[in-house]
Design a protein around this motif. Structure first.
Motif, PDB file in Angstrom:
ATOM      1  N   LEU A 133       6.911   0.019  -5.792  1.00 44.22           N
ATOM      2  CA  LEU A 133       7.131   1.258  -6.546  1.00 44.22           C
ATOM      3  C   LEU A 133       7.894   0.984  -7.836  1.00 44.22           C
ATOM      4  O   LEU A 133       7.591   1.570  -8.879  1.00 44.22           O
ATOM      5  N   SER A 134       8.863   0.081  -7.767  1.00 39.95           N
ATOM      6  CA  SER A 134       9.617  -0.261  -8.977  1.00 39.95           C
ATOM      7  C   SER A 134       8.722  -0.941 -10.009  1.00 39.95           C
ATOM      8  O   SER A 134       8.854  -0.707 -11.216  1.00 39.95           O
ATOM      9  N   ALA A 135       7.810  -1.782  -9.535  1.00 39.53           N
ATOM     10  CA  ALA A 135       6.884  -2.442 -10.463  1.00 39.53           C
ATOM     11  C   ALA A 135       5.930  -1.439 -11.096  1.00 39.53           C
ATOM     12  O   ALA A 135       5.578  -1.567 -12.280  1.00 39.53           O
ATOM     13  N   MET A 136       5.524  -0.446 -10.341  1.00 35.32           N
ATOM     14  CA  MET A 136       4.654   0.598 -10.897  1.00 35.32           C
ATOM     15  C   MET A 136       5.406   1.461 -11.913  1.00 35.32           C
ATOM     16  O   MET A 136       4.812   1.937 -12.885  1.00 35.32           O
ATOM     17  N   ILE A 174       1.290   6.765  -6.983  1.00 35.06           N
ATOM     18  CA  ILE A 174       0.175   7.641  -7.369  1.00 35.06           C
ATOM     19  C   ILE A 174       0.508   9.097  -7.074  1.00 35.06           C
ATOM     20  O   ILE A 174       0.253   9.996  -7.896  1.00 35.06           O
ATOM     21  N   VAL A 175       1.087   9.354  -5.906  1.00 32.19           N
ATOM     22  CA  VAL A 175       1.449  10.726  -5.549  1.00 32.19           C
ATOM     23  C   VAL A 175       2.493  11.281  -6.511  1.00 32.19           C
ATOM     24  O   VAL A 175       2.419  12.441  -6.936  1.00 32.19           O
ATOM     25  N   SER A 176       3.472  10.471  -6.898  1.00 33.77           N
ATOM     26  CA  SER A 176       4.500  10.928  -7.835  1.00 33.77           C
ATOM     27  C   SER A 176       3.910  11.251  -9.193  1.00 33.77           C
ATOM     28  O   SER A 176       4.236  12.288  -9.803  1.00 33.77           O
ATOM     29  N   ILE A 177       3.031  10.383  -9.692  1.00 28.36           N
ATOM     30  CA  ILE A 177       2.412  10.614 -11.001  1.00 28.36           C
ATOM     31  C   ILE A 177       1.565  11.880 -10.974  1.00 28.36           C
ATOM     32  O   ILE A 177       1.629  12.725 -11.885  1.00 28.36           O
ATOM     33  N   MET A 178       0.760  12.051  -9.924  1.00 29.75           N
ATOM     34  CA  MET A 178      -0.093  13.232  -9.831  1.00 29.75           C
ATOM     35  C   MET A 178       0.728  14.503  -9.662  1.00 29.75           C
ATOM     36  O   MET A 178       0.388  15.561 -10.222  1.00 29.75           O
ATOM     37  N   CYS A 214       0.826  -1.213   0.000  1.00 33.97           N
ATOM     38  CA  CYS A 214       0.000   0.000   0.000  1.00 33.97           C
ATOM     39  C   CYS A 214       0.857   1.259   0.000  1.00 33.97           C
ATOM     40  O   CYS A 214       0.512   2.254  -0.657  1.00 33.97           O
ATOM     41  N   ILE A 215       1.963   1.250   0.729  1.00 34.32           N
ATOM     42  CA  ILE A 215       2.853   2.417   0.732  1.00 34.32           C
ATOM     43  C   ILE A 215       3.463   2.626  -0.651  1.00 34.32           C
ATOM     44  O   ILE A 215       3.546   3.762  -1.142  1.00 34.32           O
ATOM     45  N   GLY A 216       3.873   1.533  -1.317  1.00 31.57           N
ATOM     46  CA  GLY A 216       4.419   1.661  -2.666  1.00 31.57           C
ATOM     47  C   GLY A 216       3.395   2.180  -3.654  1.00 31.57           C
ATOM     48  O   GLY A 216       3.708   3.049  -4.489  1.00 31.57           O
ATOM     49  N   LEU A 217       2.175   1.678  -3.593  1.00 35.18           N
ATOM     50  CA  LEU A 217       1.119   2.160  -4.488  1.00 35.18           C
ATOM     51  C   LEU A 217       0.824   3.631  -4.250  1.00 35.18           C
ATOM     52  O   LEU A 217       0.669   4.416  -5.198  1.00 35.18           O
ATOM     53  N   LEU A 226      11.561  -3.059   1.751  1.00 37.83           N
ATOM     54  CA  LEU A 226      11.848  -3.808   0.522  1.00 37.83           C
ATOM     55  C   LEU A 226      10.578  -4.030  -0.291  1.00 37.83           C
ATOM     56  O   LEU A 226      10.561  -3.837  -1.510  1.00 37.83           O
ATOM     57  N   VAL A 227       9.490  -4.409   0.375  1.00 39.24           N
ATOM     58  CA  VAL A 227       8.226  -4.639  -0.333  1.00 39.24           C
ATOM     59  C   VAL A 227       7.713  -3.331  -0.943  1.00 39.24           C
ATOM     60  O   VAL A 227       7.246  -3.301  -2.091  1.00 39.24           O
ATOM     61  N   ALA A 228       7.802  -2.240  -0.182  1.00 36.08           N
ATOM     62  CA  ALA A 228       7.330  -0.954  -0.694  1.00 36.08           C
ATOM     63  C   ALA A 228       8.153  -0.506  -1.903  1.00 36.08           C
ATOM     64  O   ALA A 228       7.595  -0.041  -2.912  1.00 36.08           O
TER      65      ALA A 228
END
Length: 778
Positions: A298-301, A93-97, A86-89, A292-294
């Motif tokens: 983020l890398s996958a996004m 989203i915040v970076s894209i916006m 959830c933190i990565g997602l 690591l999961v976050a």
């Protein structure tokens, strides 16, 4: 046979809710650990003796117990995984916006209104829009573009500040100071709630796009901690344990920094160095896993479609030279001076804001955004958002780094002057903008300031080399490759400024290494940061997060130890409200509860000797009284027993009682010589944390920081003398200032320092004739 107490007497959801409601100030970590221990013992007892587990002690019972144990352990890692995802997602989203809103101030994409400039002009190298047919500025007139730019900035700041003021006041600011206090045990209801998370996630891209000289990295830590608290709150094992919740929040803070900088190890070190001073190996592993999961999410996004986690992530191939250490030291000195300057004047601005602008948060944010847009539009390094600007100044000149003519020798002086102007102006904007009533961090603004200053220094060094290539200082430069890389100076300047304002060192080294992947630049980074730390220590400044904690008056003890040369007797409270172990009735207890607001009461002997018997929390007294009134009605004259009728009854409590269908609620009452009384003694802590009145205050502070009790009782040979809390210690330090060393300001600043040096030199020179006479006598 020992009497077995109803498990609801030792642990009950009703009691937990009362305790959580009343405990809105600080958490007693010792009490929380005790409750957690009782839960584990009860769970172990139930798994083997309770009729709810019919498999019993056979082979199937063992298999069932191992499965339950695996499920309990796996639940923790599942929660950490869910929090990290959830933190990565959220970060993606915040970076894209942020990118899209930042570019919409300049123009729009004809191929799709939802595309920012980078995606719209994917085939164009660099940051310029010339040659990109798909990207259309709002107007061909420069004045109109300027006006539209300012209008968008004002509109974004208005929407963000209005949402914060109307829906979630805790969404304002960075949040790091408050998170540090929460991890230390200071409870702030709603600070990690859903409203704060939702509003801060929405307003953060708006604030970044408005152009305010604030960053998203600090607020990203707050948002990540909110995500961790909200997700962990869905599970009973975490919701009922403050220590487990603290681990999740700590892991969330590490993941927040990890996704902000693309540095998972740096995020873990940040949580160790900055966020908490009680860090266990287990917490470190959980923080590492969550970060690591976050970062993987983020890398996958891949929000920037570049394969990089942040916009200003670069790679350096060339090595540095030893003569550059002189200029690295200059960058370190700048970082220390910058941190001291910003912290000092930002606190003055915060005091002015609290006194005069408390009710005008929206107007202040709009004014600051408008002023920043009006001034910054005409400077190429201020017009862009800070992450895009750092991505430009960090680049090497070879391979597409000549943006804005940064690498043109003919334009080097105009570029240097523009960088100096951007540095000075952004410093002033950071001082007045950080702390306004919008989500506002100081990480990236400080890095941007250090980057522009460092790039300016790099340009000057490169100009020196171009003018005097055969000078002795440049004799180590190879003739066939560029000697000076100005981008590395920007990179080191960013590290120096970040370290100077936050007063962190190891974390910045690792973050910068993860940003560049250049192992050869670890030594220059360490040199720069050590100089920055030395300057900061010399000036006597703390990190801005610690200064904001002190400014807001939060009950937080500093990490550093101080020598006060006083004992705890000088700090403790002596006028205490105590309860006697016998002789009190319910009406007396009700009177004491209504006339006081303390969190607990020391229990002393009723024979007049004030011998300490134990301690009981206010919430536990209320809990027992409410349960008793449900069963017996009015209890005004009923005796209250804070010690067992028989001494041997103290050993009858089973810490892991079983659950029986025939448990009698009347076990709250036991016959006494005068009738019936309410038994409070099962809830009395007979071994509270106690110290001697002659114990040094420094040791008491260590107990508070490492063990985390809410209250420490002071007893002298068994006789109660007083009690001390964290607030008592902080109040004593703030008011008395024992053995206080004068600060930089109190010593007169630079003038005072020069005067001290002159006095010291004069004294030594006055002794020179005496030394010379003694020397000649020999």
């Amino acid at each position: 046979m020992p009497r077995r107490i109803d498990p609801e007497e030792l642990e009950d959801e009703e009691l937990e809710e009362i305790r959580r409601y009343e405990d809105f100030r600080t958490i007693d970590w010792i009490q929380d650990s005790s409750l957690e221990r009782k839960r584990r013992l009860r769970h172990a007892f139930d798994s083997t003796h309770s009729p709810r587990y019919p498999l019993g002690r056979g082979i199937f019972g063992k298999i069932w117990r191992q499965l339950r144990k695996a499920m309990t352990v796996g639940e923790g890692w599942f929660v950490l995984s869910l929090v990290g995802v959830c933190i990565g997602l959220n970060a993606a989203i915040v970076s894209i916006m942020s990118e899209w809103l930042g570019d919409i101030k300049m123009g729009y994409c004809s191929d799709g209104w939802w595309l920012n400039q980078q995606f719209c002009c994917w085939e164009i190298e660099g940051e310029e829009t010339e040659g990109c047919a798909s990207w259309h500025p709002w107007s061909d007139v420069a004045l109109a573009r300027w006006i539209i730019f300012v209008i968008f900035a004002a509109a974004f700041s208005f929407v963000a500040s209005h949402l914060v003021k109307s829906l979630a006041k805790y969404a304002a600011g960075s949040g790091i100071s408050e998170i540090k206090c929460i991890l230390a045990g200071f409870v702030m209801q709603g600070y990690l709630g859903f409203a704060t998370f939702f509003i801060k996630s929405i307003t953060l891209p708006l604030v970044i796009a408005s152009g305010l000289s604030v960053g998203k990295e600090g607020p990203s830590v707050h948002v990540a901690c909110c995500i961790g608290a909200l997700i962990a709150g869905l599970f009973d094992n975490f919701r009922r344990s403050q220590s487990k919740m603290r681990e999740i929040v700590t892991a969330g803070s590490a993941a927040g920094v990890a996704v902000a900088f693309g540095a998972p190890i740096g995020g873990v070190l940040f949580s160790i160095e900055e966020m908490t001073h009680t860090f266990s190996i287990r917490t470190m592993w959980k923080s590492t896993f969550c970060a690591l999961v976050a970062t993987f999410t983020l890398s996958a996004m891949n929000p920037f479609r570049t394969g990089k986690l942040v916009l200003f992530q670069v790679t350096y191939d060339r090595d540095w030279h030893f003569f550059e250490i002189i200029f690295f030291v200059i960058l370190g000195i700048f970082g220390g001076l910058y941190g001291a300057f910003v912290i000092k004047f930002n606190l003055q601005v915060a005091a002015f804001r609290r006194k005069h602008l408390a009710d005008h948060g929206v107007a202040e944010a709009v004014t600051l955004a408008t002023l920043t847009a009006l001034i910054g539009y005409f400077n190429r390094f201020l017009r862009l958002d800070m992450t895009s600007m750092m991505a430009i100044v960090f680049k090497e000149c070879e391979g597409g780094g000549n943006i804005f003519n940064l690498c043109q020798t003919t334009a080097q002086w105009s570029i240097a002057s523009s960088l100096v102007f951007a540095t000075l102006l952004r410093i002033g904007l950071v001082v007045i903008s950080y702390g306004c009533k919008v989500p506002a961090g100081i990480f990236v603004p400080s890095m941007a300031i250090g980057a522009t200053f460092g790039r300016m220094v790099g340009i000057l060094v490169k100009a020196m080399y171009s003018a005097y290539p055969h000078s002795g200082i440049f004799k180590f430069c190879a003739p066939d490759i560029p000697c000076i890389t100005p981008g590395t100076y920007a990179f080191l300047g960013a590290a120096a400024a970040l370290s100077g304002v936050m007063r962190i060192t190891v974390t910045v080294v690792v973050i910068m290494f993860e940003l560049t992947g250049a192992l050869t630049y670890i030594l220059p980074t360490m040199i720069v940061l050590l100089v920055t730390k030395a300057v900061g220590d010399f000036l006597g400044t703390n990190g801005i997060a610690d200064e904001m904690i002190r400014f807001n008056g939060f009950p937080f003890l500093e990490k550093e130890d101080h020598v006060y040369n006083v004992t705890v007797s000088a700090v403790m409270r002596k006028d205490l409200t105590t309860l006697t172990d016998t002789g009190l009735r319910v009406k007396d207890i009700d009177t004491i509860l209504s006339n006081t607001n303390v969190k607990g009461f020391p229990i002393v002997s009723s024979d007049g000797s004030v011998t300490l018997v134990g301690w009981i929390d206010r919430s536990e007294i209320r809990y027992v009284l409410e349960r008793a009134r449900k069963n017996r009605g009015r209890l005004g004259n009923t005796p209250c027993l804070f010690k067992p009728r028989q001494p041997e009854d103290q050993d009858d409590i089973d810490l892991a009682p079983g659950i029986h269908e025939d448990d009698d609620q009347e076990e709250y009452f036991a016959p006494t010589t005068a009738g019936e009384g309410i038994q409070f003694w099962p809830w009395v802590n007979k071994t509270p944390m106690t110290v001697s009145p002659e114990l040094p205050l420094e040791i008491v502070m260590q107990i508070f920081k490492r063990l985390g009790p809410r209250t420490i009782l002071v007893e002298d040979h068994g006789v109660l003398s007083g009690l001390v809390t964290v607030k008592d210690v902080l109040k004593f330090i703030a008011t008395e200032k024992p053995d206080h060393r004068p600060s930089w300001d109190e010593r007169g600043g630079l003038d005072g320092l020069l005067e001290e040096l002159w006095t010291w030199a004069s004294e030594r020179l006055s002794l020179f004739p005496l030394w010379s006479r003694r020397l000649f006598r020999r």
